[in-house]
Design a protein around this motif. Sequence first.
Motif, PDB file in Angstrom:
ATOM      1  N   THR A   6      56.162  18.117 -20.544  1.00 40.22           N
ATOM      2  CA  THR A   6      55.399  19.320 -20.832  1.00 40.22           C
ATOM      3  C   THR A   6      55.268  19.474 -22.334  1.00 40.22           C
ATOM      4  O   THR A   6      56.068  18.963 -23.106  1.00 40.22           O
ATOM      5  N   GLN A  10      51.949  25.063 -28.979  1.00 41.44           N
ATOM      6  CA  GLN A  10      50.583  25.502 -28.707  1.00 41.44           C
ATOM      7  C   GLN A  10      50.043  26.151 -29.964  1.00 41.44           C
ATOM      8  O   GLN A  10      50.700  26.995 -30.566  1.00 41.44           O
ATOM      9  N   SER A  21      47.522  34.764 -25.078  1.00 42.60           N
ATOM     10  CA  SER A  21      48.256  34.086 -24.007  1.00 42.60           C
ATOM     11  C   SER A  21      48.796  32.771 -24.538  1.00 42.60           C
ATOM     12  O   SER A  21      48.148  32.111 -25.346  1.00 42.60           O
ATOM     13  N   PHE A  22      49.986  32.390 -24.079  1.00 43.64           N
ATOM     14  CA  PHE A  22      50.508  31.063 -24.411  1.00 43.64           C
ATOM     15  C   PHE A  22      51.104  30.450 -23.149  1.00 43.64           C
ATOM     16  O   PHE A  22      51.517  31.154 -22.237  1.00 43.64           O
ATOM     17  N   THR A  23      51.101  29.131 -23.097  1.00 43.70           N
ATOM     18  CA  THR A  23      51.520  28.413 -21.885  1.00 43.70           C
ATOM     19  C   THR A  23      52.697  27.483 -22.123  1.00 43.70           C
ATOM     20  O   THR A  23      52.912  26.548 -21.353  1.00 43.70           O
ATOM     21  N   PRO A  25      56.301  26.532 -21.692  1.00 44.94           N
ATOM     22  CA  PRO A  25      57.446  26.953 -20.878  1.00 44.94           C
ATOM     23  C   PRO A  25      58.724  26.960 -21.719  1.00 44.94           C
ATOM     24  O   PRO A  25      58.825  26.259 -22.720  1.00 44.94           O
ATOM     25  N   PHE A  67      56.685  38.107 -20.650  1.00 42.35           N
ATOM     26  CA  PHE A  67      56.446  37.030 -19.695  1.00 42.35           C
ATOM     27  C   PHE A  67      56.823  37.498 -18.302  1.00 42.35           C
ATOM     28  O   PHE A  67      57.599  38.433 -18.134  1.00 42.35           O
ATOM     29  N   THR A  71      58.477  29.505 -16.822  1.00 40.40           N
ATOM     30  CA  THR A  71      57.843  28.190 -16.695  1.00 40.40           C
ATOM     31  C   THR A  71      56.342  28.243 -16.974  1.00 40.40           C
ATOM     32  O   THR A  71      55.708  27.208 -17.095  1.00 40.40           O
ATOM     33  N   GLN A  72      55.770  29.456 -17.118  1.00 33.98           N
ATOM     34  CA  GLN A  72      54.333  29.612 -17.311  1.00 33.98           C
ATOM     35  C   GLN A  72      53.941  30.126 -18.690  1.00 33.98           C
ATOM     36  O   GLN A  72      52.770  30.239 -18.993  1.00 33.98           O
ATOM     37  N   GLY A  73      54.926  30.476 -19.528  1.00 35.34           N
ATOM     38  CA  GLY A  73      54.613  31.066 -20.823  1.00 35.34           C
ATOM     39  C   GLY A  73      54.498  32.571 -20.712  1.00 35.34           C
ATOM     40  O   GLY A  73      55.234  33.201 -19.956  1.00 35.34           O
ATOM     41  N   THR A  75      52.575  36.318 -22.892  1.00 32.59           N
ATOM     42  CA  THR A  75      51.673  36.935 -23.867  1.00 32.59           C
ATOM     43  C   THR A  75      52.464  37.190 -25.139  1.00 32.59           C
ATOM     44  O   THR A  75      53.543  37.774 -25.107  1.00 32.59           O
TER      45      THR A  75
END
Length: 109
Positions: A6, A10, A21-23, A25, A67, A71-73, A75
Amino acid sequence: MALSNTTNTQSISGNGNESYSFTVPFFDVTDIKCFEQLTTTSTPTELTKSSGSAFSDLSSGEFTFTFTDKTQGGTIFIKTSQGAALATGQTATIERVVPFTQEYTLQEG
């Protein structure tokens, strides 16, 4: 939770918004670092993590994030060292930095 294969960084391009938004993890909230770059020729500067939960809670040079699932990130809210939201032409980098630790002792042989 395994995070192999992963992305741990970012890049965010500013547009005047207070949140993005950020992704990326992460395992723990202390794993997330944020760096601002106010001009294309400036050196990225690390921002301080705030205990606040929104843009209005931040001082200059701080960030915070919310959050639902690690695992998804989530804001992120960023207030630059200039005391404003990330403007057009400015960038921020979100990075997961996990400390190198060994939680158990391996026996030789």
